[in-house]
Design a protein around this motif. Sequence first.
Motif: not given
Length: 388
Positions: A127-137, A148-150, A182-187
């Motif tokens: 799960x991600x909530x902001x750009x920093x967490x997306x970059x971390x993922x 992805x939108x959950x 939002x969630x980030x998922x491995x491609x």
Amino acid sequence: MKFKDKTRQKIGIIGGGQLGKMMILEAKKMGFYVTILDPTKKCPAHSIADQHLVADFDDREAIRKLAEQSDLITYEFEHIGVEPLKELEAEGYKIYPTARSLEIIQNKYHQKNILKQDQIAVPNFVKVTNPAEIREAAEKFGYPVMLKSCTGGYDGKGNALISSPEEVETAFQELGAGKAPLMAEKYIPFKKEISIIAARGLTGEMKVYPVGENDHQDNILYETKVPAEISAELKQKAEEFAREVLKVFEGIGIFCVEMFLTEDNQLLVNEIAPRPHNSGHYTIEGCVTSQFEQHVRAITALPLGDTTLLRPTVMRNILGSGKEGKAEVIGLDPALAVEGVEVHIYQKTVSRPGRKMGHLTVTAASLEEAAEKGLKASKLIEIKGEKD
């Protein structure tokens, strides 16, 4: 006409699109009375429903009215308010698949979480909530990464592929800038996309259909081939996953389990739909029992039907072309002249580019022959809006 078992008398369907229409066609064969709830007066299912409640999908009073005049409720798509359904269930109304199944599946993060907890293989996600967490993922999973939108996404809508750190902010803004979960998922660089239709009845009886191989273009299903050209071992694994999914979600009715076949021949579950699915349309001509008949059987406590594949089958979607406007079918005659071809027109009044307006199926002695005829027929038929 009177039914001995009153619970089998009246079915309410939330949604009057093509899936609802095809459900009704099968329900009427077995003598059921069907009421639909849909805001569009001339929706595809309108002409064959016994009754049509014209109301928005979030109209609580209309949903309650549907429940009060039906012995059970089902639905043809999952993007509906779950709270009214939970309230009705608590009062004793029958809803299949259950509101619990729907609530979990509506949220991709919760869906993936419960699958992971039950040791069903899925792509890595967080799960991600902001750009920093997306970059971390992305640093954890590697680029590219899927954002992805959950909730609420379909046909690729609600997804953003991020290929570099510079694209993170744009993708975040495109998907609502955190207003929706939002969630980030491995491609996953998959070899094939496959899906399997499975049914579970009120008695716990389960039936699984043959594995289909799917081709998507612009994130919309373009073609399904059955049987999938994968090993017997992988087919067995896909069937096991499907049965496990039905158990995990205590599913009643038809469920579709979409999967990726990875480069190293592993299966990962991508998404689940708690309803008849576009990739299961091949079952109408290709199997002894269609997914729509099976869904009606399952939710009304009838014995589940035979899922045997009769012949190799290919399904192709017919998408709207031209401009948005009044739908016009062109080329039905030559398409039906191709041996083995069946055409399904959804009777949507408005066509627009990319909209699912119909589909065709081809059965043949071999999958190669079915694919060739499907390609030929798909070039002959078109559903357009306004003339260019």
